[in-house]
Design an enzyme around this catalytic site. Structure first.
Site, PDB file in Angstrom:
ATOM      1  N   GLY A 139       8.652   7.655  -0.756  1.00 31.88           N
ATOM      2  CA  GLY A 139       7.865   7.535   0.190  1.00 31.88           C
ATOM      3  C   GLY A 139       8.632   8.163   1.306  1.00 31.88           C
ATOM      4  O   GLY A 139       9.737   8.115   1.553  1.00 31.88           O
ATOM      5  N   ASP A 178      11.173   6.117   4.084  1.00 32.78           N
ATOM      6  CA  ASP A 178      12.510   6.045   3.878  1.00 32.78           C
ATOM      7  C   ASP A 178      12.844   7.567   3.776  1.00 32.78           C
ATOM      8  O   ASP A 178      13.128   8.092   2.788  1.00 32.78           O
ATOM      9  CB  ASP A 178      13.016   5.301   2.583  1.00 32.78           C
ATOM     10  CG  ASP A 178      12.731   3.975   2.487  1.00 32.78           C
ATOM     11  OD1 ASP A 178      13.537   3.017   2.916  1.00 32.78           O
ATOM     12  OD2 ASP A 178      11.584   3.675   2.077  1.00 32.78           O
ATOM     13  N   ARG A 191       9.746  -5.636   3.730  1.00 29.30           N
ATOM     14  CA  ARG A 191      10.490  -6.359   4.826  1.00 29.30           C
ATOM     15  C   ARG A 191       9.520  -6.856   5.825  1.00 29.30           C
ATOM     16  O   ARG A 191       9.901  -7.925   6.547  1.00 29.30           O
ATOM     17  CB  ARG A 191      11.709  -5.608   5.203  1.00 29.30           C
ATOM     18  CG  ARG A 191      12.702  -5.645   4.061  1.00 29.30           C
ATOM     19  CD  ARG A 191      14.152  -4.956   4.860  1.00 29.30           C
ATOM     20  NE  ARG A 191      15.188  -5.232   3.816  1.00 29.30           N
ATOM     21  CZ  ARG A 191      15.803  -4.104   3.065  1.00 29.30           C
ATOM     22  NH1 ARG A 191      14.894  -3.017   3.252  1.00 29.30           N
ATOM     23  NH2 ARG A 191      16.764  -4.331   2.266  1.00 29.30           N
ATOM     24  N   MET A 209       4.306   0.358   6.450  1.00 28.87           N
ATOM     25  CA  MET A 209       4.292  -0.399   5.435  1.00 28.87           C
ATOM     26  C   MET A 209       5.412  -0.950   4.992  1.00 28.87           C
ATOM     27  O   MET A 209       6.375   0.154   4.748  1.00 28.87           O
ATOM     28  CB  MET A 209       3.534  -0.202   4.149  1.00 28.87           C
ATOM     29  CG  MET A 209       2.127  -0.154   4.508  1.00 28.87           C
ATOM     30  SD  MET A 209       0.984  -1.737   4.286  1.00 28.87           S
ATOM     31  CE  MET A 209      -0.550  -1.201   4.609  1.00 28.87           C
ATOM     32  N   GLU A 240       0.931  -1.216  -0.081  1.00 27.22           N
ATOM     33  CA  GLU A 240       0.041  -0.042   0.052  1.00 27.22           C
ATOM     34  C   GLU A 240       0.928   1.231  -0.057  1.00 27.22           C
ATOM     35  O   GLU A 240       0.515   2.513  -0.571  1.00 27.22           O
ATOM     36  CB  GLU A 240      -0.991   0.094   1.203  1.00 27.22           C
ATOM     37  CG  GLU A 240      -2.227  -0.777   0.964  1.00 27.22           C
ATOM     38  CD  GLU A 240      -2.893  -0.152  -0.301  1.00 27.22           C
ATOM     39  OE1 GLU A 240      -3.137   1.001  -0.313  1.00 27.22           O
ATOM     40  OE2 GLU A 240      -3.530  -0.886  -1.115  1.00 27.22           O
ATOM     41  N   GLY A 241       2.033   1.204   0.608  1.00 31.30           N
ATOM     42  CA  GLY A 241       2.769   2.364   0.571  1.00 31.30           C
ATOM     43  C   GLY A 241       3.149   2.729  -0.862  1.00 31.30           C
ATOM     44  O   GLY A 241       3.024   3.956  -1.462  1.00 31.30           O
ATOM     45  N   HIS A 242       3.667   1.773  -1.880  1.00 26.62           N
ATOM     46  CA  HIS A 242       3.861   2.072  -3.244  1.00 26.62           C
ATOM     47  C   HIS A 242       2.774   2.483  -3.813  1.00 26.62           C
ATOM     48  O   HIS A 242       2.640   3.409  -4.677  1.00 26.62           O
ATOM     49  CB  HIS A 242       4.485   0.809  -3.657  1.00 26.62           C
ATOM     50  CG  HIS A 242       5.687   0.094  -3.073  1.00 26.62           C
ATOM     51  ND1 HIS A 242       5.833  -1.033  -2.692  1.00 26.62           N
ATOM     52  CD2 HIS A 242       6.681   0.628  -3.416  1.00 26.62           C
ATOM     53  CE1 HIS A 242       6.824  -1.498  -2.264  1.00 26.62           C
ATOM     54  NE2 HIS A 242       7.545  -0.210  -2.957  1.00 26.62           N
TER      55      HIS A 242
END
Lengths: 282, 282
Positions: free
Chosen positions: A147, A150, A187, A184, A35-37
């Site tokens: 995002g 990072d 990893r 999210m 969901e982050g991507h």
């Protein structure tokens, strides 16, 4: 949606798109889309004419002994998700195309990469800066989306783009979390159920830090110490770093006087997770 | 001909030119234009729609104690010469625009920059690679022209362009020499008359090397030794290096079996000069 594996073809499409006066948006990923991507891709979809996603697990940003080989890969599922969002192209070059034999050029953003994640992963950011430069030169985006999970990477890319005069707008997108607070990350798939439970302490510690600042606490040391005890109360946890720092240069802050980044990296068993938040002081 | 000092304006012109489907040619220089530069510009003029020359004495490619401060500058004369050839734009940014405060990104081509000039000038090529990347990102050329006098630089730029997937054709242009054989260089201006006479030994030694190979000599050691004695017979000379090597990776060659680069750097008084030739073996 088109899958493009050839650098040459990708570059031709980009060149033609630009000559047509259309706006290219780019979301570079290592695949295993979550969901982050997808939130990056949705935002980009609203803003650009041609939406290009890259999927490339970049060996140059993994050190010896890190998880390059076992990094999760699921191209079919990625294609399905990207297609659903309406991406136009998945750029999917192989390792040999990106780093052919006899490859030896690197892009290094100095200084800010020696802090936070750069300490325990000293070659990580040069791997990121190098591959992103290459991808930018191939995909030729007007806008690229990264995002905020990072956070340091986002700042490093912004710095690189500015320093090297790349004509690209870098857009940061807020962290997406599971309902339990876990940020999210591809990893997260590595975690056992018990590790997962333990990993919730990361966002919990950040929430607690925010609460403390909101209640008037200004001493970074006391905030870090409280976060530490929250994280260490969980099982399997080993703290890499917890930092309260300025959000541009990542210099440690003792007394919080303005906007700060609170960032952390923690190993849960064998899995290294990162998380962060920006705290504003009124 | 237009003089552009603003990065923003230069980039806008480049972007519009590309959208118009026109070809941009670029000759990056440090100014003080001589016949060597002009030959690059003439070649470019034949091949492109918009010819951009940059003039920027790049501090990042000079080490402490080198000749950055006294490097010859003559903008009026440069403008006259570039205009005569029909250049469209001189891009002339200041040091503060190219390296603003808080600048800290570098581009490094590894391995081949540790040889030849990279030994006595260890930060030279990272300075060149970084500024050329920046200029390429601003000027957005389809074609860029570099002199073969700086042969290693030409190879380093080609390598960088390939490794970083820059979509730019790099064109090498043969050395231009004075009638007495001296390779054109802005630094020739530093030479006194007596040093100038002595500097002729550089091209003489290269000619002798070519003759030796043509006559069947294949031992690099004997060629280098002969070149050394020619150069050392002149006054004020101090050899930095003389190399017989392969023209891509600059690995020393013992027995000449195929195309080699014969390259040298020599100090004449305080002035460091370089010269080279490619020798083919039939």
């Amino acid at each position: 949606m088109k899958i493009v594996e050839s650098i040459h073809e990708m570059r031709d499409i980009a060149e033609r798109t630009r000559i047509d006066g259309k706006i290219i948006g780019f979301v570079p990923t290592m695949g295993c889309l979550h969901e982050g991507h997808l939130s990056l891709m949705r935002k980009a979809r609203e803003e650009v004419d041609l939406l290009i996603i890259s999927i490339f697990v970049n060996p140059a940003q993994f050190a010896q002994g890190e998880d390059y080989d076992r990094y999760p890969r699921d191209l079919d599922e990625d294609i399905r998700k990207a297609s659903e969002i309406g991406a136009d192209i998945i750029f999917y070059p192989g390792k040999e195309k990106i780093y052919p034999d006899n490859y030896h050029t690197v892009v290094i953003v100095e200084k800010i990469t020696n802090k936070l994640c750069g300490v325990s992963r000293p070659s990580f950011f040069r791997g990121v800066a190098t591959v992103v430069t290459k991808l930018f030169n191939i995909v030729r985006p007007h806008k690229a989306y990264f995002g905020e999970k990072d956070y340091q990477q986002l700042v490093v890319i912004r710095k690189m783009v500015k320093d090297l005069n790349m004509d690209i707008k870098i857009i940061g997108i807020p962290i997406i979390r599971e309902s339990n607070g876990l940020a999210m990350s591809s990893r997260n798939l590595y975690l056992t159920d018990r590790e997962r439970a333990s990993a919730l302490s990361l966002s919990r510690s950040l929430n607690r830090a925010k609460e403390m600042v909101d209640s008037g606490e200004r001493a970074a040391e006391r905030i870090i110490s409280e976060m530490k005890s929250i994280i260490e109360s969980g099982r399997f946890t080993e703290i890499d770093y917890i930092a309260v720092c300025d959000p541009e240069e990542f210099e440690d802050v003792d007394k919080i006087k303005e906007r700060v980044l609170i960032a952390l990296a923690v190993r849960i068993g064998k899995t290294r997770l990162i998380d962060n938040c920006i705290v504003e002081v009124k």
